[in-house]
Design an enzyme around this catalytic site. Sequence first.
Site, PDB file in Angstrom:
ATOM      1  N   LYS A   1       0.879  -1.231  -0.028  1.00 42.53           N
ATOM      2  CA  LYS A   1       0.033  -0.170   0.145  1.00 42.53           C
ATOM      3  C   LYS A   1       0.737   1.256   0.015  1.00 42.53           C
ATOM      4  CE  LYS A   1      -2.284   1.511   3.765  1.00 42.53           C
ATOM      5  NZ  LYS A   1      -3.181   1.530   4.881  1.00 42.53           N
TER       6      LYS A   1
ATOM      7  N   ASP B   1      -6.841   1.187   1.048  1.00 41.67           N
ATOM      8  CA  ASP B   1      -6.764   1.361   2.423  1.00 41.67           C
ATOM      9  C   ASP B   1      -8.200   0.879   2.888  1.00 41.67           C
ATOM     10  OD1 ASP B   1      -8.340   3.689   1.526  1.00 41.67           O
ATOM     11  OD2 ASP B   1      -7.376   4.838   3.151  1.00 41.67           O
TER      12      ASP B   1
END
Length: 225
Positions: free
Chosen positions: A132, A150
Site C-alpha cells: 500500500k 486502504d
Amino acid sequence: MLAKSRRARRTLLTKAEIVELFSRLRELNPKPTTELEFTTPFELLVAVVLSAQATDVGVNKATRKLFPVANTPAAIAKLGEEKLKRYIATIGLFNTKAANVIALSRQILEEHDGQVPRDREALEALPGVGRKTANVVLNTAFGEPTIAVDTHIFRVSNRTGLAPGKDVRVVEDNLMHVVPPEFLHDAHHWLILHGRYTCIARKPRCPACPIRDICRYRDKTTDPE
C-alpha cells in the site's frame, strides 16, 4: 467460460456507470491529491510510513515540526532514532515507526544514492514499506497509475459494487481491471476522499452522495445530517 465469469464478478456496475461515477467525482475535484503534506518523494515516503493506523491530520502536525529540521535520508539518519521519536511521539506506534524511518533512510543512502527508488520491488524492500505504501509513493510522487487500497477504498469499492473483493489485494486487482485508463491515475485519491468524507463507515452520507443513483449499496441512509 470460467475466465469470463471471473471477470464478470469484478464489478456490479456497467462500463457506462463506472465512467459516469468517475466523471462525477472528477467534476467535483478535478485535481485530487493526498492530504499528507510533502514537497519531495522522501517526505511523502516518510509521511505515508507514519500514517499507518494514524490520521493524516496527526501526521501533518508532526511533520510540520520534523521536516524543517530533517527531511532527507541523510538528515534523518543523522538525527537518530531517539531524537526522531520526540517529533513523532504523538503518532500511534511511534517507537516502531521511528525505527523503520531510520532504517529506511540508511538503506536509501546505502543502496539508492539517497534517492527514493521508483520501483515497486525496491520500495517494498525498505523497512516499514508494504504494498500500500509503495502504491501511494509510486502514484503520488512518480505519477504511476497505481491504486493503494486502504480501509476507505476497500469500503467504497465493496459498497458501491465498483470492485468488490474479500481482501485488499483482490479489490486492488479488480480496480486495476475495471477503472478506465483516463481515470486510473487519480482513482486512488477520488475513492479515498469519497470514503473519508461521504461514504463513511458507520453512517454513510448517502443523501449528499454524488453517485447515490449508481451505487449498489442496499442500506443507503435516507436522513440528511
